[in-house]
Design a protein around this motif. Structure first.
Motif, PDB file in Angstrom:
ATOM      1  N   ALA A   1     -14.060  -5.639  -4.426  1.00  0.00           N
ATOM      2  CA  ALA A   1     -14.227  -5.708  -5.881  1.00  0.00           C
ATOM      3  C   ALA A   1     -15.576  -6.330  -6.241  1.00  0.00           C
ATOM      4  CB  ALA A   1     -13.086  -6.499  -6.512  1.00  0.00           C
ATOM      5  N   ILE A   2     -15.970  -7.337  -5.495  1.00  0.00           N
ATOM      6  CA  ILE A   2     -17.276  -7.963  -5.730  1.00  0.00           C
ATOM      7  C   ILE A   2     -18.387  -6.982  -5.375  1.00  0.00           C
ATOM      8  CG2 ILE A   2     -18.816  -9.812  -4.947  1.00  0.00           C
ATOM      9  CD1 ILE A   2     -16.245 -11.544  -4.655  1.00  0.00           C
ATOM     10  N   LEU A   3     -18.227  -6.282  -4.265  1.00  0.00           N
ATOM     11  CA  LEU A   3     -19.240  -5.305  -3.854  1.00  0.00           C
ATOM     12  C   LEU A   3     -19.310  -4.122  -4.814  1.00  0.00           C
ATOM     13  CD1 LEU A   3     -18.752  -5.355   0.008  1.00  0.00           C
ATOM     14  CD2 LEU A   3     -20.663  -6.277  -1.308  1.00  0.00           C
TER      15      LEU A   3
ATOM     16  N   VAL B   1     -12.185  -6.435 -19.782  1.00  0.00           N
ATOM     17  CA  VAL B   1     -10.773  -6.324 -20.183  1.00  0.00           C
ATOM     18  C   VAL B   1      -9.984  -5.586 -19.103  1.00  0.00           C
ATOM     19  CG1 VAL B   1      -9.185  -5.280 -21.862  1.00  0.00           C
ATOM     20  CG2 VAL B   1     -11.227  -6.486 -22.654  1.00  0.00           C
ATOM     21  N   ALA B   2     -10.552  -4.504 -18.582  1.00  0.00           N
ATOM     22  CA  ALA B   2      -9.879  -3.758 -17.517  1.00  0.00           C
ATOM     23  C   ALA B   2      -9.696  -4.627 -16.269  1.00  0.00           C
ATOM     24  CB  ALA B   2     -10.664  -2.493 -17.187  1.00  0.00           C
ATOM     25  N   SER B   3     -10.671  -5.465 -15.969  1.00  0.00           N
ATOM     26  CA  SER B   3     -10.541  -6.384 -14.821  1.00  0.00           C
ATOM     27  C   SER B   3      -9.428  -7.389 -15.072  1.00  0.00           C
ATOM     28  CB  SER B   3     -11.859  -7.129 -14.581  1.00  0.00           C
ATOM     29  OG  SER B   3     -12.879  -6.243 -14.186  1.00  0.00           O
ATOM     30  N   ALA B   4      -9.332  -7.868 -16.289  1.00  0.00           N
ATOM     31  CA  ALA B   4      -8.318  -8.865 -16.623  1.00  0.00           C
ATOM     32  C   ALA B   4      -6.900  -8.309 -16.534  1.00  0.00           C
ATOM     33  CB  ALA B   4      -8.563  -9.424 -18.021  1.00  0.00           C
ATOM     34  N   ILE B   5      -6.745  -7.020 -16.800  1.00  0.00           N
ATOM     35  CA  ILE B   5      -5.396  -6.439 -16.765  1.00  0.00           C
ATOM     36  C   ILE B   5      -5.128  -5.646 -15.483  1.00  0.00           C
ATOM     37  CG2 ILE B   5      -5.174  -6.407 -19.279  1.00  0.00           C
ATOM     38  CD1 ILE B   5      -5.756  -3.371 -19.166  1.00  0.00           C
ATOM     39  N   ALA B   6      -6.032  -5.755 -14.520  1.00  0.00           N
ATOM     40  CA  ALA B   6      -5.869  -5.026 -13.257  1.00  0.00           C
ATOM     41  C   ALA B   6      -4.546  -5.408 -12.598  1.00  0.00           C
ATOM     42  CB  ALA B   6      -7.037  -5.318 -12.328  1.00  0.00           C
ATOM     43  N   TRP B   7      -3.833  -4.420 -12.097  1.00  0.00           N
ATOM     44  CA  TRP B   7      -2.541  -4.646 -11.472  1.00  0.00           C
ATOM     45  C   TRP B   7      -2.551  -4.375  -9.969  1.00  0.00           C
ATOM     46  CZ3 TRP B   7      -3.745  -0.719 -14.815  1.00  0.00           C
ATOM     47  CH2 TRP B   7      -3.751   0.570 -14.281  1.00  0.00           C
ATOM     48  N   SER B   8      -3.702  -3.906  -9.484  1.00  0.00           N
ATOM     49  CA  SER B   8      -3.821  -3.639  -8.050  1.00  0.00           C
ATOM     50  C   SER B   8      -5.279  -3.810  -7.651  1.00  0.00           C
ATOM     51  CB  SER B   8      -3.363  -2.216  -7.723  1.00  0.00           C
ATOM     52  OG  SER B   8      -4.264  -1.266  -8.269  1.00  0.00           O
TER      53      SER B   8
ATOM     54  N   GLY C   1      -7.137  -1.572  -6.281  1.00  0.00           N
ATOM     55  CA  GLY C   1      -7.851  -0.367  -6.698  1.00  0.00           C
ATOM     56  C   GLY C   1      -8.276  -0.408  -8.155  1.00  0.00           C
ATOM     57  N   THR C   2      -7.379  -0.862  -9.024  1.00  0.00           N
ATOM     58  CA  THR C   2      -7.742  -0.933 -10.441  1.00  0.00           C
ATOM     59  C   THR C   2      -8.777  -2.026 -10.680  1.00  0.00           C
ATOM     60  OG1 THR C   2      -5.837  -2.356 -10.932  1.00  0.00           O
ATOM     61  CG2 THR C   2      -5.569   0.012 -11.306  1.00  0.00           C
ATOM     62  N   LEU C   3      -8.703  -3.111  -9.929  1.00  0.00           N
ATOM     63  CA  LEU C   3      -9.703  -4.165 -10.061  1.00  0.00           C
ATOM     64  C   LEU C   3     -11.068  -3.666  -9.595  1.00  0.00           C
ATOM     65  CD1 LEU C   3     -10.382  -7.090 -10.826  1.00  0.00           C
ATOM     66  CD2 LEU C   3      -9.820  -7.738  -8.470  1.00  0.00           C
ATOM     67  N   VAL C   4     -11.093  -2.936  -8.510  1.00  0.00           N
ATOM     68  CA  VAL C   4     -12.357  -2.382  -8.001  1.00  0.00           C
ATOM     69  C   VAL C   4     -12.972  -1.428  -9.028  1.00  0.00           C
ATOM     70  CG1 VAL C   4     -13.361  -0.868  -6.233  1.00  0.00           C
ATOM     71  CG2 VAL C   4     -11.795  -2.709  -5.566  1.00  0.00           C
TER      72      VAL C   4
END
Length: 182
Positions: free
Chosen positions: A46-48, A86-93, A95-98
């Protein structure tokens, strides 16, 4: 305050946000990993994703500034960064965080050249060093308070807040851009 100083301070908001975001997330990695049920080392992707998007899409900022105007490109980059946050804050996996961090990185990539372009266009030649200082110095505060803020938010709120703290700053940047940037 008016002229290049006001524009440079407006343009320094994303610099501050990016450094704050990049340093605050590191303190939240164990909490994010536990919540997403992955190993903390897995969050490196996710950082990369953020850093890779940041590097790859920097040229897009210049293209957008030429096509839609620097102020519009700047506002678009702030909004894109905000949507990614916002999408990062609500990430549920993972993959979604990445994906969310990559989107946030694209917004950040556009901000980099456009913020500097706004400052360079607003200052006279003899004001350039001062103008760049007004842009960069507020951004230096971000990495100084990022780890402490991140630790505080993870300890007393939630790791989600690390991303949501960007929202008021991005909105402030949009308002200031509409008000101060020609």
């Amino acid at each position: 305050m008016s002229g290049y100083r006001a524009i440079a301070l407006t343009a320094s908001i994303p610099v501050f946000m990016q450094y704050l975001d990049a340093t605050a997330i590191n303190t939240a990695l164990p909490a994010i990993a536990a919540d997403l049920r992955v190993a903390p080392v897995d969050l490196n992707v996710a950082i990369l994703a953020y850093q890779l998007a940041l590097v790859v899409f920097i040229p897009l900022g210049g293209v957008l500034a030429n096509r839609i105007g620097a102020r519009n490109a700047f506002i678009a980059s702030l909004l894109l960064f905000m949507v990614g946050a916002v999408a990062s804050a609500i990430a549920w996996s993972l993959g979604t965080l990445v994906a969310a961090r990559a989107l946030q990185g694209i917004g950040g990539a556009i901000m980099i050249p456009v913020s500097r372009l706004l400052v360079l266009r607003s200052a006279e030649r003899h004001e350039l060093i001062s103008a760049m200082n007004w842009l960069v110095i507020p951004g230096i505060v971000g990495p100084l308070i990022g780890p402490a803020l991140g630790g505080f938010l993870v300890s007393y709120a939630s790791w989600h807040m690390i991303f949501l703290v960007n929202l008021p700053m991005a909105l402030l940047g949009v308002v200031m851009s509409l008000w101060l940037v020609p």
